[in-house]
Design a protein around this motif. Structure first.
Motif, PDB file in Angstrom:
ATOM      1  N   THR A 187       0.834  -1.202   0.000  1.00  8.36           N
ATOM      2  CA  THR A 187       0.000   0.000   0.000  1.00  8.36           C
ATOM      3  C   THR A 187       0.870   1.254   0.000  1.00  8.36           C
ATOM      4  OG1 THR A 187      -0.181  -0.128   2.415  1.00  8.36           O
ATOM      5  CG2 THR A 187      -1.992  -1.064   1.121  1.00  8.36           C
ATOM      6  N   MET A 190      -6.962   9.016  -2.272  1.00  6.98           N
ATOM      7  CA  MET A 190      -7.777   7.816  -2.299  1.00  6.98           C
ATOM      8  C   MET A 190      -9.229   8.111  -1.902  1.00  6.98           C
ATOM      9  SD  MET A 190      -5.835   4.971  -2.972  1.00  6.98           S
ATOM     10  CE  MET A 190      -5.641   5.929  -4.472  1.00  6.98           C
ATOM     11  N   ASP A 208     -12.308   6.858   0.148  1.00  7.70           N
ATOM     12  CA  ASP A 208     -12.537   5.985   1.296  1.00  7.70           C
ATOM     13  C   ASP A 208     -13.699   5.049   0.981  1.00  7.70           C
ATOM     14  OD1 ASP A 208     -12.922   4.735   3.707  1.00  7.70           O
ATOM     15  OD2 ASP A 208     -12.991   6.575   4.900  1.00  7.70           O
ATOM     16  N   THR A 209     -13.431   3.755   0.902  1.00  3.85           N
ATOM     17  CA  THR A 209     -14.476   2.779   0.578  1.00  3.85           C
ATOM     18  C   THR A 209     -15.240   2.307   1.809  1.00  3.85           C
ATOM     19  OG1 THR A 209     -12.829   1.004   0.673  1.00  3.85           O
ATOM     20  CG2 THR A 209     -13.283   1.961  -1.482  1.00  3.85           C
ATOM     21  N   GLN A 239      -5.407   1.312   0.917  1.00  3.22           N
ATOM     22  CA  GLN A 239      -5.782   0.056   0.275  1.00  3.22           C
ATOM     23  C   GLN A 239      -6.191   0.284  -1.177  1.00  3.22           C
ATOM     24  OE1 GLN A 239      -5.816  -3.114   0.659  1.00  3.22           O
ATOM     25  NE2 GLN A 239      -5.131  -3.336   2.754  1.00  3.22           N
ATOM     26  N   GLY A 240      -6.600   1.517  -1.500  1.00  6.91           N
ATOM     27  CA  GLY A 240      -7.029   1.826  -2.863  1.00  6.91           C
ATOM     28  C   GLY A 240      -5.939   1.618  -3.905  1.00  6.91           C
ATOM     29  N   ASN A 273      -9.625  -1.133  -7.864  1.00  3.98           N
ATOM     30  CA  ASN A 273     -10.916  -0.857  -7.224  1.00  3.98           C
ATOM     31  C   ASN A 273     -11.662   0.210  -8.026  1.00  3.98           C
ATOM     32  OD1 ASN A 273     -12.915   0.358  -5.345  1.00  3.98           O
ATOM     33  ND2 ASN A 273     -11.976  -1.028  -3.863  1.00  3.98           N
ATOM     34  N   ARG A 292     -13.795   2.321  -7.352  1.00  7.34           N
ATOM     35  CA  ARG A 292     -14.035   3.619  -6.711  1.00  7.34           C
ATOM     36  C   ARG A 292     -12.858   4.579  -6.877  1.00  7.34           C
ATOM     37  NH1 ARG A 292     -17.370   3.292  -2.194  1.00  7.34           N
ATOM     38  NH2 ARG A 292     -17.110   5.567  -2.064  1.00  7.34           N
ATOM     39  N   GLN A 293     -11.694   4.069  -7.238  1.00  2.30           N
ATOM     40  CA  GLN A 293     -10.481   4.896  -7.305  1.00  2.30           C
ATOM     41  C   GLN A 293     -10.332   5.502  -8.705  1.00  2.30           C
ATOM     42  OE1 GLN A 293      -9.321   5.523  -4.479  1.00  2.30           O
ATOM     43  NE2 GLN A 293     -10.223   3.826  -3.332  1.00  2.30           N
ATOM     44  N   ARG A 317     -11.176  -2.487   3.331  1.00  6.85           N
ATOM     45  CA  ARG A 317     -10.740  -1.909   4.604  1.00  6.85           C
ATOM     46  C   ARG A 317     -11.267  -2.694   5.806  1.00  6.85           C
ATOM     47  NH1 ARG A 317     -11.153   4.196   5.656  1.00  6.85           N
ATOM     48  NH2 ARG A 317      -9.432   3.616   7.050  1.00  6.85           N
ATOM     49  N   GLY A 363      -6.623  -5.709  -0.434  1.00  8.87           N
ATOM     50  CA  GLY A 363      -7.096  -5.354  -1.758  1.00  8.87           C
ATOM     51  C   GLY A 363      -6.777  -6.463  -2.744  1.00  8.87           C
TER      52      GLY A 363
END
Length: 259
Positions: free
Chosen positions: A142, A179, A181-182, A195-196, A210, A212-213, A236, A241
């Motif tokens: 990470t 990043m 936040d998931t 983690q992204g 991911n 979301r990123q 998370r 990941g």
């Protein structure tokens, strides 16, 4: 269910991140001498796979099993070194492979004796580089993510421009965007928002990231990397990941030297 060794007892951990447990280097698979007592026997979850790899010609060894006494952990150490240096201890995810060069993050999940054991075990065919003085939380993936030879993603929060490892001196660096936040489902996250950037390269031009990123995806696409965006809302919560939950044991190609 509880289990233990002389001096301690613990319960177990869910088997979610094989990257933490097994370190494949060439035709060798190493069971890591893991940091957490709760993960002491986690490699047993992959025993049938290891037998299959051994039957197909792989070399299979286990690092010396650490005793993990109370003295192995330095609580509130003034110098920030949480792991004592009495015995080799490291998670496999403290390691990133770059052909003949191996990066090893000295952190709360890997001590210097672990680095020394790995270098001596691998011998002169590999160069193991200790990464120190940067992010010292746990694993390296990470903070540093390899994309392809000559291109790497670094976390700007965890590693400064002055701290970029010398091995990347002639590489192009993508400084990871902020990043998204998931979220997480426990009372606290088991992993940070970084983690992204825990993505995995399927080949030198295809990344699984991911979904979301978005900013990271755009940064990779600017460097002509195709991206397969996939959802992973639990990264998370479970602390892993796409890179964490996979191990590239069966690979094609030759051992490269990127120097």
């Amino acid at each position: 269910m509880t289990f233990g060794a002389p001096g301690w007892q613990t319960d177990g951990e869910y088997n979610y991140c094989p990257r933490d447990v097994l370190l494949p280097i060439g035709d060798l698979i190493i069971e890591a001498p893991m940091t957490l007592r709760s993960r002491y026997f986690e490699s047993h979850a992959y025993h049938s796979h290891l037998l299959d790899y051994f039957a197909s010609g792989a070399k299979w060894i286990s690092a010396p099993k650490p005793r993990l006494p109370d003295s192995a952990y330095r609580v509130k150490a003034a110098d920030g070194e949480i792991l004592a240096n009495h015995e080799p201890i490291f998670d496999a995810a403290n390691v990133i492979r770059m052909g003949r060069d191996i990066l090893y993050l000295v952190s709360r999940s890997g001590n210097r004796l672990g680095y020394e054991w790995l270098q001596r075990t691998l011998g002169e065919g590999y160069r193991v580089h200790p990464i120190e003085g940067v992010y010292d939380g746990t694993h390296i993936d990470t903070t540093i993510t390899l994309v392809r030879p000559g291109l790497v993603v670094l976390s700007p929060e965890r590693i400064s421009r002055a701290q970029v490892p010398a091995i990347f001196r002639n590489w192009e660096v993508i400084w990871c965007p902020g990043m998204v936040d998931t979220g997480y489902c426990w009372s606290y996250p088991r992993a940070s928002i970084w983690q992204g950037m825990n993505f995995i390269m399927v080949n030198p031009s295809l990344a699984v990231v991911n979904d979301r990123q978005i900013e990271l995806i755009r940064a990779l696409e600017k460097h002509r990397i195709d991206v397969a965006p996939l959802p992973m809302r639990h990264a998370r919560s479970l602390s892993g990941g796409f890179h964490c939950v996979s191990v590239d044991v069966r690979r094609r190609g030759q051992l490269e030297d990127y120097r």
